[in-house]
Design a protein around this motif. Sequence first.
Motif, PDB file in Angstrom:
ATOM      1  N   LEU A  59      64.860 -37.085 131.381  1.00 10.02           N
ATOM      2  CA  LEU A  59      63.848 -36.043 131.576  1.00 10.02           C
ATOM      3  C   LEU A  59      63.517 -35.899 133.052  1.00 10.02           C
ATOM      4  CD1 LEU A  59      61.753 -34.112 130.376  1.00 10.02           C
ATOM      5  CD2 LEU A  59      60.222 -36.042 130.088  1.00 10.02           C
ATOM      6  N   THR A  79      66.614 -32.338 139.353  1.00 11.08           N
ATOM      7  CA  THR A  79      67.758 -31.456 139.591  1.00 11.08           C
ATOM      8  C   THR A  79      67.333 -29.992 139.548  1.00 11.08           C
ATOM      9  OG1 THR A  79      69.073 -33.105 138.435  1.00 11.08           O
ATOM     10  CG2 THR A  79      70.166 -31.051 138.964  1.00 11.08           C
ATOM     11  N   GLU A 135      69.842 -16.378 132.756  1.00 15.56           N
ATOM     12  CA  GLU A 135      68.721 -15.664 132.162  1.00 15.56           C
ATOM     13  C   GLU A 135      67.399 -16.276 132.604  1.00 15.56           C
ATOM     14  OE1 GLU A 135      69.019 -14.014 127.809  1.00 15.56           O
ATOM     15  OE2 GLU A 135      67.797 -15.800 127.975  1.00 15.56           O
ATOM     16  N   ARG A 174      63.145 -27.697 132.933  1.00 11.53           N
ATOM     17  CA  ARG A 174      64.001 -28.709 132.333  1.00 11.53           C
ATOM     18  C   ARG A 174      65.377 -28.169 131.955  1.00 11.53           C
ATOM     19  NH1 ARG A 174      65.492 -32.049 128.049  1.00 11.53           N
ATOM     20  NH2 ARG A 174      65.484 -30.243 126.720  1.00 11.53           N
ATOM     21  N   VAL A 175      65.456 -26.906 131.564  1.00  9.51           N
ATOM     22  CA  VAL A 175      66.747 -26.350 131.136  1.00  9.51           C
ATOM     23  C   VAL A 175      67.028 -25.021 131.814  1.00  9.51           C
ATOM     24  CG1 VAL A 175      66.689 -27.432 128.859  1.00  9.51           C
ATOM     25  CG2 VAL A 175      65.749 -25.152 129.158  1.00  9.51           C
ATOM     26  N   ARG A 202      69.070 -21.361 131.079  1.00  8.65           N
ATOM     27  CA  ARG A 202      69.627 -20.556 130.000  1.00  8.65           C
ATOM     28  C   ARG A 202      70.633 -19.564 130.567  1.00  8.65           C
ATOM     29  NH1 ARG A 202      65.578 -20.590 125.359  1.00  8.65           N
ATOM     30  NH2 ARG A 202      64.157 -22.165 126.154  1.00  8.65           N
ATOM     31  N   HIS A 207      73.566 -19.985 126.113  1.00  6.78           N
ATOM     32  CA  HIS A 207      73.836 -21.403 126.322  1.00  6.78           C
ATOM     33  C   HIS A 207      72.619 -22.025 126.989  1.00  6.78           C
ATOM     34  CE1 HIS A 207      77.930 -20.507 125.300  1.00  6.78           C
ATOM     35  NE2 HIS A 207      78.063 -19.694 126.311  1.00  6.78           N
ATOM     36  N   ILE A 208      72.094 -23.117 126.418  1.00  2.66           N
ATOM     37  CA  ILE A 208      70.924 -23.797 126.976  1.00  2.66           C
ATOM     38  C   ILE A 208      71.384 -25.148 127.490  1.00  2.66           C
ATOM     39  CG2 ILE A 208      68.599 -24.631 126.490  1.00  2.66           C
ATOM     40  CD1 ILE A 208      68.717 -22.634 124.038  1.00  2.66           C
ATOM     41  N   ILE A 209      71.284 -25.373 128.787  1.00  2.00           N
ATOM     42  CA  ILE A 209      71.837 -26.570 129.408  1.00  2.00           C
ATOM     43  C   ILE A 209      70.734 -27.304 130.161  1.00  2.00           C
ATOM     44  CG2 ILE A 209      73.586 -27.410 131.035  1.00  2.00           C
ATOM     45  CD1 ILE A 209      74.990 -24.673 130.589  1.00  2.00           C
ATOM     46  N   PRO A 210      70.466 -28.595 129.828  1.00  2.00           N
ATOM     47  CA  PRO A 210      69.483 -29.371 130.600  1.00  2.00           C
ATOM     48  C   PRO A 210      69.937 -29.456 132.058  1.00  2.00           C
ATOM     49  CG  PRO A 210      70.124 -30.551 128.600  1.00  2.00           C
ATOM     50  CD  PRO A 210      71.048 -29.382 128.729  1.00  2.00           C
ATOM     51  N   ASN A 239      72.219 -32.165 133.391  1.00  2.00           N
ATOM     52  CA  ASN A 239      73.627 -32.139 132.989  1.00  2.00           C
ATOM     53  C   ASN A 239      74.458 -31.182 133.827  1.00  2.00           C
ATOM     54  OD1 ASN A 239      72.859 -33.804 130.917  1.00  2.00           O
ATOM     55  ND2 ASN A 239      74.176 -32.798 129.430  1.00  2.00           N
TER      56      ASN A 239
END
Lengths: 273, 273, 273, 273, 273, 273, 273
Positions: A113, A119, A145, A150-151, A153, A162-165, A168
């Motif tokens: 988290l 990042t 978007e 935290r993520v 989109r 696509h939802i990417i933390p 990552n």
Amino acid sequence: MHWIREHVSKPEIVASIFWIAIKIILIYVIARIVIKVADKTIDHMVIAREKSPLKIDRRRSNTISILIHNLIAYTVNLVAIMLILGQVGLNLGPLLAGAGVLGLAIGFGAQSLVKDVITGFFIIFEDQFGVGDVIQIDQFKGTVEEIGIRVTRIKSWTGEVHIIPNGNIKQVTNFSTYNSIAIVDVSLAYDADIDRAIVLLNEVVAEVYERTENIVKVPQVLGVQMVGTTDLKIRVIAECTPNKQGEVGRILNAEIKKYLDTHGIKQEKVEGN
Amino acid sequence: MHWIREHVSKPEIVASIFWIAIKIILIYVIARIVIKVADKTIDHMVIAREKSPLKIDRRRSNTISILIHNLIAYTVNLVAIMLILGQVGLNLGPLLAGAGVLGLAIGFGAQSLVKDVITGFFIIFEDQFGVGDVIQIDQFKGTVEEIGIRVTRIKSWTGEVHIIPNGNIKQVTNFSTYNSIAIVDVSLAYDADIDRAIVLLNEVVAEVYERTENIVKVPQVLGVQMVGTTDLKIRVIAECTPNKQGEVGRILNAEIKKYLDTHGIKQEKVEGN
Amino acid sequence: MHWIREHVSKPEIVASIFWIAIKIILIYVIARIVIKVADKTIDHMVIAREKSPLKIDRRRSNTISILIHNLIAYTVNLVAIMLILGQVGLNLGPLLAGAGVLGLAIGFGAQSLVKDVITGFFIIFEDQFGVGDVIQIDQFKGTVEEIGIRVTRIKSWTGEVHIIPNGNIKQVTNFSTYNSIAIVDVSLAYDADIDRAIVLLNEVVAEVYERTENIVKVPQVLGVQMVGTTDLKIRVIAECTPNKQGEVGRILNAEIKKYLDTHGIKQEKVEGN
Amino acid sequence: MHWIREHVSKPEIVASIFWIAIKIILIYVIARIVIKVADKTIDHMVIAREKSPLKIDRRRSNTISILIHNLIAYTVNLVAIMLILGQVGLNLGPLLAGAGVLGLAIGFGAQSLVKDVITGFFIIFEDQFGVGDVIQIDQFKGTVEEIGIRVTRIKSWTGEVHIIPNGNIKQVTNFSTYNSIAIVDVSLAYDADIDRAIVLLNEVVAEVYERTENIVKVPQVLGVQMVGTTDLKIRVIAECTPNKQGEVGRILNAEIKKYLDTHGIKQEKVEGN
Amino acid sequence: MHWIREHVSKPEIVASIFWIAIKIILIYVIARIVIKVADKTIDHMVIAREKSPLKIDRRRSNTISILIHNLIAYTVNLVAIMLILGQVGLNLGPLLAGAGVLGLAIGFGAQSLVKDVITGFFIIFEDQFGVGDVIQIDQFKGTVEEIGIRVTRIKSWTGEVHIIPNGNIKQVTNFSTYNSIAIVDVSLAYDADIDRAIVLLNEVVAEVYERTENIVKVPQVLGVQMVGTTDLKIRVIAECTPNKQGEVGRILNAEIKKYLDTHGIKQEKVEGN
Amino acid sequence: MHWIREHVSKPEIVASIFWIAIKIILIYVIARIVIKVADKTIDHMVIAREKSPLKIDRRRSNTISILIHNLIAYTVNLVAIMLILGQVGLNLGPLLAGAGVLGLAIGFGAQSLVKDVITGFFIIFEDQFGVGDVIQIDQFKGTVEEIGIRVTRIKSWTGEVHIIPNGNIKQVTNFSTYNSIAIVDVSLAYDADIDRAIVLLNEVVAEVYERTENIVKVPQVLGVQMVGTTDLKIRVIAECTPNKQGEVGRILNAEIKKYLDTHGIKQEKVEGN
Amino acid sequence: MHWIREHVSKPEIVASIFWIAIKIILIYVIARIVIKVADKTIDHMVIAREKSPLKIDRRRSNTISILIHNLIAYTVNLVAIMLILGQVGLNLGPLLAGAGVLGLAIGFGAQSLVKDVITGFFIIFEDQFGVGDVIQIDQFKGTVEEIGIRVTRIKSWTGEVHIIPNGNIKQVTNFSTYNSIAIVDVSLAYDADIDRAIVLLNEVVAEVYERTENIVKVPQVLGVQMVGTTDLKIRVIAECTPNKQGEVGRILNAEIKKYLDTHGIKQEKVEGN
């Protein structure tokens, strides 16, 4: 860790209790101040955020600020109570040891988290990409978007989100910064006249350039890219505006084929005769 | 961890309070000095940086120096307050334990950030690559655009920008240091005359070398690289200036094919008859 | 952790201050000595290094020695100041806790740096490979150009320079230690006479051995390596000097094909009739 | 952590200094003894090692023993100095905290080194493989050349030397412990007579067994391994001495093909008619 | 952490020394007892082990028990010496901190060793597989030869010995617990009569079942598994004794092919006519 | 950490020894109680378990409860002894530090064991799958045979038993919860009449549905799934009872082929004419 | 860490015991309060949850709340007992050290559990997907059935239930947020008339759009996507409602083929003539 030494005379006990009381009051006051200051800071941040490019909507802001307020208030009160108990002379070692083990597990579990948030901050601070850019992260390509805390989109052109933390996100490829290059490999029959084909290709690409909006320079005919066993390939490249290489490639495909057909250059591989 | 012992006489209390006051003032003064020195150091570093090859622009420098100033000022003040509270006799153990768990989570989360900065420093210090070099990191190949504190930006020849955190850079391949080698594998029909083909190849590559700018030595005809079931391959290599192997390969492809055709060496595989 | 007890009489305070002063002077002197000794050691190491096989040039040596000098001087002074503050009676717990968390993050981030240096030391100490050897690490093959403190540089035969951190070197394959083996699999038509083919192969490889410099032993004809559905393969191996297997293989390919053609052994697969 | 209490009378100070002096001398003596004992142990180990199967040569032994001697001497002296300073009453907390962070980073970095040594010890202790065995670790197959303290060297049959850190050895396959099995899959045309083919195969393998040294048992004809769309495969296995399966397979390939050809069993797939 | 307070009168010093002497003797006695008890326990364990299914031979037992004895003796003596030094009043903090860092590195390096032993214990305790079972771990399949404390040895049917550390055993597949299933997919030409083929298949498998030892039930003809573009496949399964599916499959392959050939069911794909 | 202060008068020593004795007795009594309570709890848990769905058999229960009893008894006694030694005044720091390093190594090694048990608990608690369900974990598919404390056993339909530690179970796919879908892609020749084929397919699947037990709804003909260069595919899906999709697919394959053949729809790809 | 100093007079002992008794009572009372407050909080959370979108059913709520109650009660009581023992003067260091090592192992083992819960919370809080959405996580695609505290359940369209721990959810692709795009690549024979084909495609897609419900815009004919050696592909895309791209693609496949057939555009690749 220890408590009031017993070899004390009566007035000293009174003095001692007085000292302790003062310290407890001090702790209480500081706790109040910390919570107030934290609340003010949250308010400022919420207001600043509403103007920021992160575009978090009003309702969510409120949810988050209440959440953070509660979190801080509980934490500060808990610490204050423990400090006061410490003043009264309770040995809090075991409590702290237990909390430490729990905290360690939570700390380990929460590290991804924390990494996401750090990042995410750097993605915005370093301006790696913005909302509306076409980017690729691992196998996920699309239009950005939302860049969240935290993520991130990304909406692909076929409509998936696509939802990417953020933690990552290792390598980002941004397609919206520079002009892109459309690559067309033209197959010729093995016995075709290479020199004539190149002349014809130069003619057709110049003509296409005139008519097409998204090509920014006259496309280049690079030369014989590959000599296979039954055909050879001539490479043509065209610099075009960002993310238009698909469209430009399709136009070049159609026009080159029609032009070569018209001028009798063999492209087709004829099997068996 | 403990507080003023109560078995003290009155003048001793006065002395004690005097001592504590002196220490608090000392803490305050040191905190001030630390912040001033840190500010000076930041200013020096900013000025040094503006002249450095890292090429960070003025506006961003300011943003960063203000950010670092605030970070240091908050930290030093926080530590000073805790030291002063410690002098007054507050048991800060619980506070520190809580901060430790939080700090641990942040420390874990921030370790990749620290790794990015350390690796970035070594990339510059060891001169692994510079802005303008053509390099490859994992599957990302292109021209280096910026070597930053935390990320490296690479622009591929088709226009994408790859942004890679420095800590993720494991193996770097630098294409701009030495001359490169263009490799051309010439297919011959199985029953072609090998010796004559090699003589012809030597003739054509010498001729191409005369006419082509980026080839630095007469290309070499290495010999029969592979004997397949229906054809065989002769390998030709040409040393050329860095990153010109694609261009040189295309020229060799075209010229060799035309020369062998002219001299009647069969390259084409004819199926079915 | 605590300070001078207040229930002290006046001469005792004087004695106490005297003791503290002595200790502060002692700390100062030791700090000076440590810095001097460290500087001497650095000078010795720099001189030793200039003669060592690591081949670090003069200018870089200077940069590094100044860097290390500053690092040590700052560290020792910082520690000395903290020791002195500790003598004066300041509770440095909070300061240390903060430094610990920061240090932990840096320690985690720096661990791959430490690993690089340790592995680099062992590569040199165990003589795994030297400058000029042809080695392969993962997919990167080439001639070793430099074995550095932190990275190893390998130059591939096509001109790329691969830069690999030492800590990432898991398995090394060294091609320069022993003679290498060139393997040639000769395809024969399914109905070819195996025994005669083997006799002819033995003749031709003996002849090639006579004429070729890099083959160290008469090549061996091993036998029928594979029986496929339409052809079979006979394996020939030739021991040659290190890294010459490509060259020797090409010579064997050409000579064997020509010899078998001359003697009418069918190698070609004829499809469809 | 603290120092001599100041509320002491004069004779007590003298006693105190006397006690401290005794302890310092004690520390010095113990440090001397530890170094001497360590040196003796190193000498014993070096002598023991020279007789051990690890085969470390004399010159390297000396290098290592001097290295270890210096390492121990420096460490013991450092600890002794710190213990003495601790006796004099210096607060060494900050120094230790700094050393701890450094030590942590080194500890993390060195853990793979420790793992290499531990695994290396167990490889020898459990007799997993010895020098001269043919083994495979991951994709690296060859003859074991040296089992070192930190790395294992394997020489492949084509002359490369693979150097693998012991800690990276996860699964070892040892080919030199038991007899190996050569597997030959004989292709038959789809309409071949299976029963007759099996009889003929039994005849030929018995004959080959008689003539061939490395086959330890009459090879077995297992039966119809696969029925494909245009051919079928009959499996033959032969137990042979370790690592001779390649050689035995080549002999069986040749002999079976010649025998079946002689007896008119169709093996060849004929396309197109 | 501290030493004898100096504000003591003479008889108190005597008492103090007396107390210390008693404690040192106590430490010595306890150390002796611990070593004795440990030795006894080792003896018991060795005897128990020799009767256990782990089958460790006598000679190795002795080696291990001496090894463990030495390990314990050294450790206990070291701890006892440190406890005694602690009684004498030496500040052992620095020594312990150093040992801690070393211990940490060793602890990290040794964790895979500990994991091997723990997993090995559970493999035996949970009876996952026994010596003689045919198992597969990752890509390594074979007969279990030895389940050791740290590694498991598997012998493949072609004679290789795979040595796998227990901690690396993630998923085990045991082939020796239940009957296995032989699967035969019979190819039919696209225009074959499916219903008649199924009837014939039922006849032949019943007949094979009668004659074959390792099939435990009449094999089942499941139906049309796949309809391809030019052929279709009918699946037949046969339950057989563990690890006999290869043998049974070969018998079924041969018998089914011969039976269908006899009854004129087209299996062969005929190309080109 | 320290021991009885020596500046004590005689009656105080007596009082001190008395206090210590009381505390030792207290420790002993508490240790006894803890062991008793633990034993009772184990008994309760064993009885509860024997009724639970975990189905651990009686014999194993006993083994485990004795094991746990011994573990607890040894631990409690060890702690009690250390507490008593601590009361007597022994400095146990070194002992604990040693134990800590050992414990750390064991803790690291045992973490996967702990993870297995925690995950196993959640698999049962969340009812992810039960004994008898058909599930897939990674590449291992089969019927669940046992959900143990540490491992899960899955029996594949071909008879292998896969043993997977619970901590390695990342994604579970459960096939036994809902009806499954059998998918049949029917190939048609490129020039077949699509509309008529779809009508015929609807007829045949309705007919099959009537006759077949495991299909729960009339299968659907979805439409033209793919248009290839020489054929096209029409997709048919049939909802069937869990894990019957293989059987239903085989029936549909056979019936659809026979029906289309009967009605003259070309399915076969005819090459070359 | 230490106990009542012995140099105390009688009334002081009484006072001391009185103080201790008060503290023990205080601990007991606070423990009671903590448990009560925790119970209340659990009740509130259970009620809040029953109204929340997490849809946890009544029975499971009860199970969980009892579980949490017990967990808290045991923990608080344990801590209270340890605090009381600490007041009585027992040195609990060893106990805590032991618990710490155990706790560390559990903490490591439990970290993935903590991560699951944290990630699960953020999935709901950030509204990444809801029950009923079609999503893909790694290779698992399907309809979300339940978003739990620890795992997410996805039902694939073929009836399998995929159970994925929340902490393993790295990248989520949500298919239910936006309209999706159906892509149809129409193959044409190499010598087909491109321009006429595009006109016809535009006619047919407009017609299909009129008749088909799930297409939201007139589909676009993008152009010549690829020119192969024997055919070329024209791409057609159609925006349709979420997750209807399969259905729409099948309709377009059928209609386009029939329309082109009717108008005599060659799609079929004809081999060999």
